[in-house]
Design a protein around this motif. Structure first.
Motif, PDB file in Angstrom:
ATOM      1  N   TYR A 112      10.156  10.228  -5.953  1.00  0.00           N
ATOM      2  CA  TYR A 112       8.768  10.441  -6.347  1.00  0.00           C
ATOM      3  C   TYR A 112       7.988   9.134  -6.436  1.00  0.00           C
ATOM      4  CZ  TYR A 112       4.626  11.289  -9.116  1.00  0.00           C
ATOM      5  OH  TYR A 112       3.321  11.317  -9.549  1.00  0.00           O
ATOM      6  N   HIS A 113       6.785   9.150  -5.847  1.00  0.00           N
ATOM      7  CA  HIS A 113       5.790   8.096  -6.006  1.00  0.00           C
ATOM      8  C   HIS A 113       4.446   8.754  -6.310  1.00  0.00           C
ATOM      9  CE1 HIS A 113       8.897   5.805  -3.878  1.00  0.00           C
ATOM     10  NE2 HIS A 113       8.291   4.695  -4.295  1.00  0.00           N
ATOM     11  N   GLU A 114       3.588   8.040  -6.973  1.00  0.00           N
ATOM     12  CA  GLU A 114       2.252   8.554  -7.307  1.00  0.00           C
ATOM     13  C   GLU A 114       1.587   9.170  -6.067  1.00  0.00           C
ATOM     14  OE1 GLU A 114      -1.227   8.801 -10.007  1.00  0.00           O
ATOM     15  OE2 GLU A 114       0.690   7.857 -10.472  1.00  0.00           O
ATOM     16  N   LYS A 146      -0.530   5.896   1.015  1.00  0.00           N
ATOM     17  CA  LYS A 146      -1.981   5.744   1.179  1.00  0.00           C
ATOM     18  C   LYS A 146      -2.324   5.878   2.660  1.00  0.00           C
ATOM     19  CE  LYS A 146      -2.493   2.553  -2.735  1.00  0.00           C
ATOM     20  NZ  LYS A 146      -2.915   1.183  -3.146  1.00  0.00           N
ATOM     21  N   SER A 147      -3.379   6.599   2.941  1.00  0.00           N
ATOM     22  CA  SER A 147      -3.756   6.844   4.330  1.00  0.00           C
ATOM     23  C   SER A 147      -4.364   5.618   4.999  1.00  0.00           C
ATOM     24  CB  SER A 147      -4.753   8.006   4.397  1.00  0.00           C
ATOM     25  OG  SER A 147      -5.922   7.707   3.635  1.00  0.00           O
ATOM     26  N   LYS A 152       1.429   9.491   4.016  1.00  0.00           N
ATOM     27  CA  LYS A 152       1.117  10.823   3.500  1.00  0.00           C
ATOM     28  C   LYS A 152       2.015  11.144   2.315  1.00  0.00           C
ATOM     29  CE  LYS A 152      -0.440  12.741   7.921  1.00  0.00           C
ATOM     30  NZ  LYS A 152      -0.234  13.815   8.937  1.00  0.00           N
ATOM     31  N   PRO A 153       1.454  11.651   1.229  1.00  0.00           N
ATOM     32  CA  PRO A 153       2.278  12.014   0.069  1.00  0.00           C
ATOM     33  C   PRO A 153       3.198  13.189   0.394  1.00  0.00           C
ATOM     34  CG  PRO A 153       0.024  12.766  -0.226  1.00  0.00           C
ATOM     35  CD  PRO A 153       0.024  11.917   1.004  1.00  0.00           C
ATOM     36  N   ASN A 154       4.292  13.244  -0.297  1.00  0.00           N
ATOM     37  CA  ASN A 154       5.250  14.343  -0.128  1.00  0.00           C
ATOM     38  C   ASN A 154       4.767  15.528  -0.966  1.00  0.00           C
ATOM     39  OD1 ASN A 154       7.428  16.014   0.169  1.00  0.00           O
ATOM     40  ND2 ASN A 154       8.938  14.596  -0.697  1.00  0.00           N
ATOM     41  N   LEU A 155       4.362  16.603  -0.298  1.00  0.00           N
ATOM     42  CA  LEU A 155       3.779  17.759  -0.989  1.00  0.00           C
ATOM     43  C   LEU A 155       4.779  18.882  -1.213  1.00  0.00           C
ATOM     44  CD1 LEU A 155       0.312  17.898   0.819  1.00  0.00           C
ATOM     45  CD2 LEU A 155       0.921  16.745  -1.323  1.00  0.00           C
ATOM     46  N   SER A 156       6.033  18.657  -0.837  1.00  0.00           N
ATOM     47  CA  SER A 156       7.054  19.676  -1.074  1.00  0.00           C
ATOM     48  C   SER A 156       7.765  19.408  -2.394  1.00  0.00           C
ATOM     49  CB  SER A 156       8.064  19.700   0.075  1.00  0.00           C
ATOM     50  OG  SER A 156       8.735  18.451   0.167  1.00  0.00           O
ATOM     51  N   LEU A 187      13.409   1.579   1.365  1.00  0.00           N
ATOM     52  CA  LEU A 187      12.297   0.726   0.940  1.00  0.00           C
ATOM     53  C   LEU A 187      11.267   0.601   2.060  1.00  0.00           C
ATOM     54  CD1 LEU A 187      10.842  -1.437  -0.799  1.00  0.00           C
ATOM     55  CD2 LEU A 187      12.418  -3.124   0.193  1.00  0.00           C
ATOM     56  N   TYR A 188      11.713   0.318   3.267  1.00  0.00           N
ATOM     57  CA  TYR A 188      10.794   0.096   4.383  1.00  0.00           C
ATOM     58  C   TYR A 188      10.223   1.410   4.918  1.00  0.00           C
ATOM     59  CZ  TYR A 188      12.475  -4.623   3.985  1.00  0.00           C
ATOM     60  OH  TYR A 188      12.773  -5.864   3.486  1.00  0.00           O
ATOM     61  N   LEU A 189      10.976   2.490   4.778  1.00  0.00           N
ATOM     62  CA  LEU A 189      10.424   3.798   5.128  1.00  0.00           C
ATOM     63  C   LEU A 189       9.301   4.176   4.167  1.00  0.00           C
ATOM     64  CD1 LEU A 189      13.682   5.811   5.956  1.00  0.00           C
ATOM     65  CD2 LEU A 189      11.945   5.002   7.575  1.00  0.00           C
ATOM     66  N   GLN A 190       9.488   3.840   2.899  1.00  0.00           N
ATOM     67  CA  GLN A 190       8.458   4.132   1.914  1.00  0.00           C
ATOM     68  C   GLN A 190       7.217   3.270   2.143  1.00  0.00           C
ATOM     69  OE1 GLN A 190       8.268   6.541  -0.349  1.00  0.00           O
ATOM     70  NE2 GLN A 190       6.229   5.820  -0.938  1.00  0.00           N
ATOM     71  N   LEU A 191       7.419   2.017   2.501  1.00  0.00           N
ATOM     72  CA  LEU A 191       6.284   1.143   2.793  1.00  0.00           C
ATOM     73  C   LEU A 191       5.481   1.663   3.984  1.00  0.00           C
ATOM     74  CD1 LEU A 191       8.029  -2.315   2.299  1.00  0.00           C
ATOM     75  CD2 LEU A 191       6.082  -1.474   0.973  1.00  0.00           C
TER      76      LEU A 191
END
Length: 329
Positions: free
Chosen positions: A224-226, A99-100, A317-321, A309-313
Motif C-alpha cells: 500500500y501507498h497513498e 502519480k500520473s 497509477k494507484p492500485n484500485l484493487s 523499489l524501482y517498479l514502485q518508482l
C-alpha cells in the motif's frame, strides 16, 4: 544487541585505522560497511530510552535527535502515506507515491541517478543542517561532533596529528633546512589522504544505509501507498501490515541479519519499542493472528524487494484493487 553494536563499533574503528594508516581503499570500504551495520543497529536503540548506542547514528553526519522524532511520529504512525516523512522528504528525487505526472527521469533514470544520490545525499543534508544552524533555526548538540571526532581520531592514531603539532608549536616550519620542509609536505599529504579515506568510509556507509532502508520492505507495487485502495476499516495495525512486507525468512529468523537490515519489519512496526532480539519470539503469534483474520502474510525475496523499489518508482497509477494480503488464501 548491545554486544552486537559494541562489536561492530570495534570493527569499524579497527578498519578505519587500518585504512588510514595504509591509505587502503579496500579497508575503507569495509569500514564503511561496518558503519552502515552500526547505523542500522542504532535504529533499534532509537526506540528505547536515551542511550549512547543510538548516538552512533550521528557518525553518518546525520542527526539521531532529528531522525528519532520524525521516524517515530511520522513514519511509524503513517507509513507510506503523504505524511510519512521518509517518503515525502525524498521528493522530488524519489517519487514513491503513484502519480500520473511522473517524468521519465523519475520513473526510469532514477535507477542510475538514485545510486549517485544514495552516496551524496548525506553531504547535502549536512550542509542544509549547517545553514539552519547559522540561521538560528536549529541548535548545535554535542553528538554533532562525532563524525569529525572520528576523523581526528584516525589522523591522531596514524601519527599525523602529532607531527602537525610539532610543526605548529615547535616552529619546525621556520627551519631553513630542506628536511623539515619535506616533512611538512609529507604531513600535509597524509592529512589529505586520510581525509579522502574518511570520505570514502562515509560515502560507502550512507550508500548502503539508503539502499537497504529503501528496500527494507515498504516499497513494492503490491504494498500500500497513498492513493491505492485502502480498507474501509481504519485500523492502525492493519495499516502497518498493509504498508510492510518481509524480506525473506533468513532476515526474520537470524537476529544479526535482521538487525543490520531492518528485518522482521512488520513486527517492528507493530511493536516498535521491543528490542530486535526479542521480535522472533512474537513471529508465531503474528502468523496465527493473520490466519485468524484472513490476512495473507507475505514474504518476499531480497531480489523482489530490490526490484519492487524501482517498479514502485515507475508506478503512475494507484492500485484500485483489494490489497493482495486481504485476498482469501
Amino acid at each position: 544487541m548491545k554486544l552486537m553494536q559494541d562489536s561492530l563499533l570495534f570493527g569499524f574503528l579497527v578498519f578505519s585505522i587500518l585504512a588510514a594508516r595504509n591509505f587502503n581503499i579496500f579497508y575503507a570500504i569495509i569500514a564503511g560497511i561496518f558503519l552502515n551495520f552500526m547505523v542500522n543497529v542504532a535504529h533499534n536503540f532509537f526506540h528505547q530510552r536515551d542511550n549512547w548506542r543510538m548516538l552512533i547514528f550521528d557518525l553518518t553526519l546525520n542527526s539521531s535527535r532529528e531522525w528519532r522524532i520524525s521516524h517515530a511520529l511520522s513514519h511509524h504512525n503513517y507509513p507510506n502515506t503523504i505524511i510519512d516523512y521518509e517518503v515525502s522528504a525524498l521528493e522530488p528525487h524519489f517519487e514513491l507515491l503513484p502519480k500520473s505526472n511522473k517524468s521519465f527521469l523519475h520513473r526510469y533514470a532514477v535507477i542510475v541517478t538514485g545510486s549517485i544520490l544514495y552516496s551524496v545525499a548525506i553531504y547535502s543534508a549536512f550542509v542544509y543542517r549547517v545553514i539552519l544552524y547559522k540561521m538560528g533555526k536549529t541548535k548545535f548538540y554535542k553528538e554533532d561532533i562525532l563524525p569529525f571526532l572520528h576523523l581526528f581520531l584516525i589522523i591522531g592514531l596514524c601519527g599525523s596529528l602529532i607531527q602537525g603539532l610539532q610543526f605548529s608549536f615547535l616552529g619546525l616550519h621556520d627551519i631553513s633546512s630542506e628536511e623539515p620542509k619535506r616533512d611538512k609536505k609529507l604531513f600535509e599529504g597524509n592529512i589529505c589522504c586520510i581525509s579522502r579515506i574518511w570520505l570514502v568510509i562515509h560515502t560507502v556507509g550512507y550508500y548502503f544505509f539508503t539502499l537497504i532502508g529503501l528496500t527494507a520492505g515498504h516499497h513494492h507495487p503490491n504494498i500500500y501507498h497513498e492513493g491505492d485502495k485502502h480498507l474501509e476499516e481504519k485500523d492502525w495495525g492493519l495499516h502497518q501490515i498493509l504498508a510492510t512486507r518481509e524480506r525473506g525468512e533468513l532476515f526474520m529468523n537470524n537476529v544479526f541479519l535482521a538487525s543490520i537490515s531492518f528485518g522482521n519489519h512488520t513486527l517492528h512496526h507493530l511493536f516498535p519499542t521491543v528490542d530486535h532480539s526479542k521480535l522472533p519470539y512474537l513471529q508465531e503469534v503474528l502468523l496465527e493472528t493473520c490466519k485468524e483474520f484472513d490476512i495473507k502474510f507475505e514474504v518476499y525475496t531480497p531480489w523482489e524487494t530490490f526490484k519492487g523499489l524501482y517498479l514502485q518508482l515507475a508506478t503512475i497509477k494507484p492500485n484500485l484493487s483489494l490489497p493482495s494480503i486481504m485476498k482469501k488464501m
